[in-house]
Design a protein around this motif. Structure first.
Motif, mmCIF file in Angstrom:
data_model
loop_
_atom_site.group_PDB
_atom_site.id
_atom_site.type_symbol
_atom_site.label_atom_id
_atom_site.label_comp_id
_atom_site.label_asym_id
_atom_site.label_seq_id
_atom_site.Cartn_x
_atom_site.Cartn_y
_atom_site.Cartn_z
ATOM 1 N N PHE A 135 34.409 31.344 23.930
ATOM 2 C CA PHE A 135 33.544 32.520 23.970
ATOM 3 C C PHE A 135 33.345 32.999 25.411
ATOM 4 N N VAL A 136 33.059 32.058 26.316
ATOM 5 C CA VAL A 136 32.818 32.407 27.725
ATOM 6 C C VAL A 136 34.096 32.944 28.374
ATOM 7 N N ILE A 137 35.242 32.284 28.104
ATOM 8 C CA ILE A 137 36.502 32.739 28.695
ATOM 9 C C ILE A 137 36.881 34.122 28.159
ATOM 10 N N PHE A 138 36.625 34.343 26.867
ATOM 11 C CA PHE A 138 36.866 35.650 26.261
ATOM 12 C C PHE A 138 36.073 36.729 27.009
ATOM 13 N N MET A 139 34.763 36.469 27.209
ATOM 14 C CA MET A 139 33.914 37.423 27.931
ATOM 15 C C MET A 139 34.387 37.605 29.371
ATOM 16 N N SER A 140 34.721 36.497 30.008
ATOM 17 C CA SER A 140 35.152 36.527 31.401
ATOM 18 C C SER A 140 36.432 37.340 31.568
#
Length: 479
Positions: A106-111
């Protein structure tokens, strides 16, 4: 268990976000998963539990995600975002398809989507376009673009971010969504640098390098994705970082509220045309003239648009074609061409396109009335009797001549027939009105032509319109 490589990759992506942004992302993920813990918790076990939170079942995450954003975002875009998150591979994680989503993904997707470079964005965009790896067909890219634009319109409307426009005072956006998607997808270049068209484009396979080039050259894709993520998931939407590109995505709308008018523009075409205006004019549009409000009169048209600063003229012919032009300077009544090379012509329906100056001549814009020797009417591009866009001084008729293209703007014939009959017309001032306009009221054709006023007075005629003209509208509550 998570290895050091995975920890480092995750920490690197997390470090792109400011502390308040990290907190925002934690909150959204917790809301999606129904968890109340936080990665910032002092309790190591709680932090680890949240960090490693795995949703085992596709249906569980998808329905949680859909429940969270089902109103802001359409279902098909929710599913695309899920596929994008799911596609992110983590170091040390067993390869192969998995329905599990962990917080790192989720965080990498947003990043990658909000802070990443072209490589990082495109890797996810490929999975948002298609669940399967490998090249994607033009048809799939068209469907993705339509879902993306539809989601932008939907979420901006849901979040009340349309700045005075709404789905009731504009044309139905469905055709505009398709037209803007087709316009963006037409920018795809084949490996040899040429552009495919029509049925050929839909069946052509495009690999990741082509999509990367496209995303890099067509900034709307990244901007639209940013809007969908920020406004759809309600994450980082209020933090200034990287939001400048969406600040003037939709201009503020003035002069239409409470008048029962449905504009000739739809939301996608407003976004597209606005993006081609000079940056300093993109923040506000104000209605100056509508044939449906002010009547079908060339004198009324001139009285409402002369000396009002840069304007957008849009009209619809009786065959349903919608087209117009951007005038970079105030319209002036004179028998000479005016304006500069920032002027352009455009089409809204059946296709959405902008046509900019060629350098061939300086016949940008022309407005004349009541002259014996020169043509009377409003024109843009081409030459006398052969304009790219022309509204006759008799009003109600005009022409768009281009065999094969308008010399000034390289535009094709914009109307259904070369000589057309006018159905409706609007003129919008863009940017701030000139200070000289102020609140002094709008000039009628009699103000513009003192000679005509003097003749009326000599004949003993009174000015019936005196005192009845509308004041300049600055209804701040439109926004």
């Amino acid at each position: 268990k998570m290895g050091n490589a995975e920890s480092n990759a995750y920490r690197n992506h997390l470090s792109r976000f400011l502390p308040e942004e990290q907190s925002d992302i934690d909150g959204v993920f917790d809301a999606l998963t129904g968890s109340s813990g936080s990665a910032g918790s002092k309790n190591g076990k709680a932090a680890k539990k949240t960090l490693f939170l795995i949703l085992k079942l596709y249906s569980l995450l998808f329905f949680l995600l859909q429940a969270y954003v089902q109103e802001p975002l359409p279902e098909q875009m929710t599913l695309r975002l899920y596929n994008g998150m799911k596609s992110i591979e983590l170091p040390g994680k067993s390869s192969g398809p998995s329905e599990q989503i962990v917080k790192e993904q989720f965080v990498i997707f947003m990043s990658n989507l909000l802070k990443g470079n072209a490589d990082e964005k495109v890797a996810i965009i490929m999975r948002i376009i298609s669940k399967t790896e490998g090249p994607v067909k033009g048809k799939q890219i068209q469907e993705f673009a339509e879902d993306l634009i539809m989601s932008v319109v939907h979420v901006l409307n849901y979040r009340k971010e349309l700045k005075g426009w709404n789905l009731e005072n504009t044309r139905d956006s469905a055709s505009g969504v398709k037209a803007l998607a087709s316009q963006l997808v037409s920018e795809l270049k084949l490996p040899d640098g040429t552009k495919a068209a029509g049925p050929q484009l839909m069946e052509t396979n495009f690999d990741q390098s082509v999509i990367e080039d496209w995303v890099y050259r067509v900034p709307q894709i990244s901007v639209f994705l940013s809007v969908v993520i920020r406004q759809g998931l309600h994450v980082l939407h209020s933090i200034p970082d990287q939001t400048k590109d969406i600040l003037n995505l939709v201009p503020g709308c003035k002069g239409i509220k409470g008048r029962g008018l449905v504009s000739l523009f739809d939301i996608p075409s407003i976004i597209y045309i606005n993006s081609h205006l000079p940056a300093e004019l993109q923040h506000k549009w104000q209605l100056l003239f509508s044939s449906r409000i002010h009547g079908e009169s060339f004198s009324q048209l001139c009285g409402h648009i002369v000396n009002k600063g840069p304007c957008i003229v849009i009209l619809k012919d009786v065959d349903g074609y919608i087209f117009g032009g951007f005038a970079s300077h105030s319209w002036e009544m004179k028998p000479q061409f005016q304006g500069d090379n920032r002027c352009f012509l455009f089409s809204v329906f059946p296709t959405l396109a902008v046509y900019t100056y060629t350098g061939y001549n300086d016949h940008y814009m022309y407005l004349n009335h009541g002259q014996q020797t020169m043509p009377n009417g409003l024109g843009m591009g081409g030459q006398h009797e052969y304009f790219g866009l022309w509204i006759d001084g008799d009003y109600g008729k005009g022409h768009s001549k281009a065999k094969p293209r308008c010399t000034t703007y390289n535009s094709p014939q914009l109307s259904a027939k070369e000589d057309f009959t006018l159905d409706a017309m609007e003129v919008w001032a863009v940017g701030d009105l000139p200070e000289s306009t102020g609140t002094k009221g709008k000039k009628s054709i009699l103000d513009v032509d003192p000679q005509a006023q003097a003749l009326l007075e000599m004949a003993g005629k009174t000015r019936q319109s005196e005192g009845l003209r509308e004041p300049i509208e600055e209804d701040e509550d439109d926004e």
